[in-house]
Structures are given as C-alpha cells and as structure tokens.
Design a protein around this motif. Sequence first.
Motif, PDB file in Angstrom:
ATOM      1  N   PHE A 153       0.841  -1.189   0.000  1.00 30.34           N
ATOM      2  CA  PHE A 153       0.000   0.000   0.000  1.00 30.34           C
ATOM      3  C   PHE A 153       0.874   1.235   0.000  1.00 30.34           C
ATOM      4  O   PHE A 153       1.954   1.239   0.602  1.00 30.34           O
ATOM      5  CB  PHE A 153      -0.903   0.014   1.249  1.00 30.34           C
ATOM      6  N   ALA A 154       0.398   2.289  -0.658  1.00 29.68           N
ATOM      7  CA  ALA A 154       1.070   3.596  -0.605  1.00 29.68           C
ATOM      8  C   ALA A 154       0.035   4.713  -0.723  1.00 29.68           C
ATOM      9  O   ALA A 154      -0.858   4.647  -1.576  1.00 29.68           O
ATOM     10  CB  ALA A 154       2.099   3.725  -1.718  1.00 29.68           C
ATOM     11  N   ARG A 155       0.142   5.714   0.144  1.00 31.84           N
ATOM     12  CA  ARG A 155      -0.671   6.931   0.034  1.00 31.84           C
ATOM     13  C   ARG A 155       0.236   8.066  -0.349  1.00 31.84           C
ATOM     14  O   ARG A 155       1.122   8.452   0.421  1.00 31.84           O
ATOM     15  CB  ARG A 155      -1.394   7.229   1.354  1.00 31.84           C
ATOM     16  N   MET A 156       0.041   8.602  -1.534  1.00 30.93           N
ATOM     17  CA  MET A 156       0.883   9.702  -2.004  1.00 30.93           C
ATOM     18  C   MET A 156       0.599  10.973  -1.190  1.00 30.93           C
ATOM     19  O   MET A 156      -0.506  11.164  -0.684  1.00 30.93           O
ATOM     20  CB  MET A 156       0.643   9.926  -3.498  1.00 30.93           C
TER      21      MET A 156
END
Lengths: 133, 133, 133, 133
Positions: free
Chosen positions: D40-43
Amino acid sequence: MNITLEQAQAAIKAAQQKAGEIDVPMNIAIVDSGANLKAFARMDGAWLGSVDIAIKKAETARYFDMDTGEIGKISQPGESLYGIEHSNGGLITFPGGVPIKSADGEIIGAIGVSGGQVEQDHEVATFGMNAVK
Amino acid sequence: MNITLEQAQAAIKAAQQKAGEIDVPMNIAIVDSGANLKAFARMDGAWLGSVDIAIKKAETARYFDMDTGEIGKISQPGESLYGIEHSNGGLITFPGGVPIKSADGEIIGAIGVSGGQVEQDHEVATFGMNAVK
Amino acid sequence: MNITLEQAQAAIKAAQQKAGEIDVPMNIAIVDSGANLKAFARMDGAWLGSVDIAIKKAETARYFDMDTGEIGKISQPGESLYGIEHSNGGLITFPGGVPIKSADGEIIGAIGVSGGQVEQDHEVATFGMNAVK
Amino acid sequence: MNITLEQAQAAIKAAQQKAGEIDVPMNIAIVDSGANLKAFARMDGAWLGSVDIAIKKAETARYFDMDTGEIGKISQPGESLYGIEHSNGGLITFPGGVPIKSADGEIIGAIGVSGGQVEQDHEVATFGMNAVK
C-alpha cells in the motif's frame, strides 16, 4: 498544520450561537487534519442520533476535503461515486460537513453539524467554520 | 434529570484548567444520563489514542454509576467481573471516569479523562466533576 | 509535520532489508502523524494474521507516542492500564511498534512490524525507523 | 499462484508514476490471491478517505475477479446485484479496482486506486496492473 483546541472551541461557540438564533438545537463536531475528533458539543434538546452523524460529517469533509453535500451529489444512484458511504466505517454524504482552512488556505480540520434540515446544518457548519481565524 | 451543555462545558473548562496546571494535555469527555456523548475536548498535544479512552471512561462510569477505577478492581483476573471490558463495545476499567451528580444527588452524567498517569486522569476528572453545579 | 511517502517507503525498504538479513518475513506498516495508514508491505511468506497486527502496532505507537512494548508493560493484569487494548478498535501492546520522529524531534508517524519473535519485530521496526531522515 | 511483494511494489511504483503524470495524488493498494493486503502507498496530499476505498477496491476486484466498475453496473437500483456492497464488511463498486493476472492468465491479486475521478482511478490502476510481469 493542525487546528488548535482554541480554534475548535471558537468554531463550536459560533455554531452554537447560530443554531440558537435559528432555534434548532444541534450536534457540532470538529476533527483535526488527521480526521481525529478534536471537540464536540450537543446542545440541549438536540437529536441523540445526530451525535454520530455530526462526527461522521466532520470526518467525511476532511476525508475528501470538500463539503459533504458535494459528495452526496456525486454518490447518487447512477453517479460515479455511488456507494462511497460504505467506506471508512460509514460516511455521511448530505450537507452539514465543511472543511476548515487556515489563513493561508491549508486544510487544518473540518466541522460537522447535525440536528436540523440539511440546509440549516450546512448554514450552521459554515458559520462555525468562518469563526476559525 | 440530565446534564445540560452549559454544565458539561463548565466541567470541560475546569478539567482543561486543572490539566494545564499539572502540565499534562488531556482528552476530556462528558456523557449525559443516557450515556450519550454531550461534550468533548482534546487539548493540543494530547494523545490521539485517548480520544476513544476518554469517551469510553465516561460511558463506563455512567453504565455502572461508579468510578471506572472501582470497576477495574473487581474485574482483575480471578475477580467477580473479570472480562466485563468485553461488553458494550469495549469498556475502560482503569481510573479517570467519574459519575456526575446533581445538587440533590441524582446521577446526571459522567466525565472521562485520559492523557496522563491514571491518578492524574482521575484527579482532573474529579476536578471537572466538581465544577458542575 | 507529517511523514512523506518517500520517508515511509525508505523505512519499509530498510525494514525489509533487515528482515531479510535475519531471515524472517515480516509485515511492515507506516502511519502518519494522524495515525492514518501511509505505506505497507507484506513480505513473501509472512503471516497473514500479521497484516492487521503490524497496522495496529503502528497505530498504537502513534496513539500514545511510545513503543508498543512500553504500553504492554503498564497494561498487564494488576497494572495501571490493564485493559487498554480494548480501546480504539483494538490495540496491540507487545513490541514491534515504534514512533518515528523528524530531525527536530517532532513525532511525524510510526512504524509497526509483525512476523517474528517480538524482539525481532522490535529490532526490524527500530531499523526502519532509523532510516527516516 | 500468488503475487510477490516485488511484483506488488512494481505495480505501486508504476501507479505512483502515472498518478504523478496526471497530477492527482492517489492511494494505491495491492491484495494477493487470498484478497489479503500485500502492499500500500498513500501519495502526499492524497485523500485520507481513500485509504479505505483503495483497499476495498482491490479486495472487491479479487472477491469477484472483475473490475470494480463492472460490479457497479450490475448493482444499481433495480439491477440483479443491488445491495451487494453491504457484504464483506463493505465493498466499493465504482471504477478503480482491477484484477492482476500472471503471464499465463491466472489471477494472482488485484490493485485498487482512489484519489481522483473514477476514470482516473481506473486508468492508474490499469497502468499499475500492466507493470506486473
């Protein structure tokens, strides 16, 4: 940047005052920039079921950085975000949630109001939001 | 009888003041006689995880009409109410939650405080409770 | 201040490397200063049940601004915070969660690691935390 | 067969790049063939409310082995799967979730993207999916 308790309590005080003027007891919730509860007040006589709605409106407004009523428009049956309210443990997508910005335009939190007609909720939320300096 | 918002906000104001004096930022929650959230404040710098704990302490104190620390004593392993914290969506059974009574001794709500040592939480909660006239 | 994705991914990369060195596949979660998920990785062969534990460890470390193992010590039966894990939708109070600070000492997020012995989880979390500049 | 972390991180990297090109910060989630979170990645600047939506889109795409937008079409009022979003702890049934296949056509996971217009979410998800070799 994050809303301070002093700012949050100023927003609640203003919202209470406006709700008193239009004679509708309201639930008023403030979340910070991380969508965590910062301050809350339930006016005497306000709906019990609106505790959760006011908090969810504030969260929803910060989750998507827009008025909750705007999310409601684009999540109707057939619209692009239909069903979005099933996310995040339950969103509220009708008017009454409004982001709160700092003087330089950064979002520092949000206010959610519930207890009257949705137009009244939005009016009171906007009044509270404008009290944050 | 039920706590009014004016009383609840007076309790929060007093608790904030006491927390400031001992220099520990606190989360402070007030519930009414129905154990529903009435007012809340998270002081700047207070633990995020204590939002939920402060609210649960206030609820727990009203659910059983006693200080949360008392429930903690009788819910230790081997004690009669062991496991009670699994009820009601999660109780908090250490000190910091205190019932609030009217002048004639009727319970009208409760206050829950979280953010410091449990003795500090209890001290601040008691101070807030005593501000209710 | 808030952790950036670049910082979060650097922490995960470092944690993955350390986990590889000790040959224990790990789940690694990063939350920001609002305790919201920022980045996550589950290494091949890591426990499925540790997805949630890694995330809860990161949240718990930020909720209370301390290592999760420290909370575990003060929440044993008979200790002051016994039962705290029932708050916030479930905390994880054994080692493996560590706050992440900026260069000037402000907490900007937290890392949670799960997949091995708790000492290994803590070691990998600390290694990941130290990779944040 | 199951998506590897290397493949999942390649998908996230590609999705981040595409999101950067169209200048919309996104939340990007990858689940494996068991519909469990893999990466997962949240910019920076992406909506907080899209953390959960990105994960639910990835889960939904793998739960039913089709693009989430397809499920949305058949779950409108009056359609055959109306209300399906109430299952599985909440589905997201608008575009942005896409299954990921291995070179030989087997589904090995799914990607969910949230943060922009649903067409943008779908475009970024598809770009990320195509980066998996």
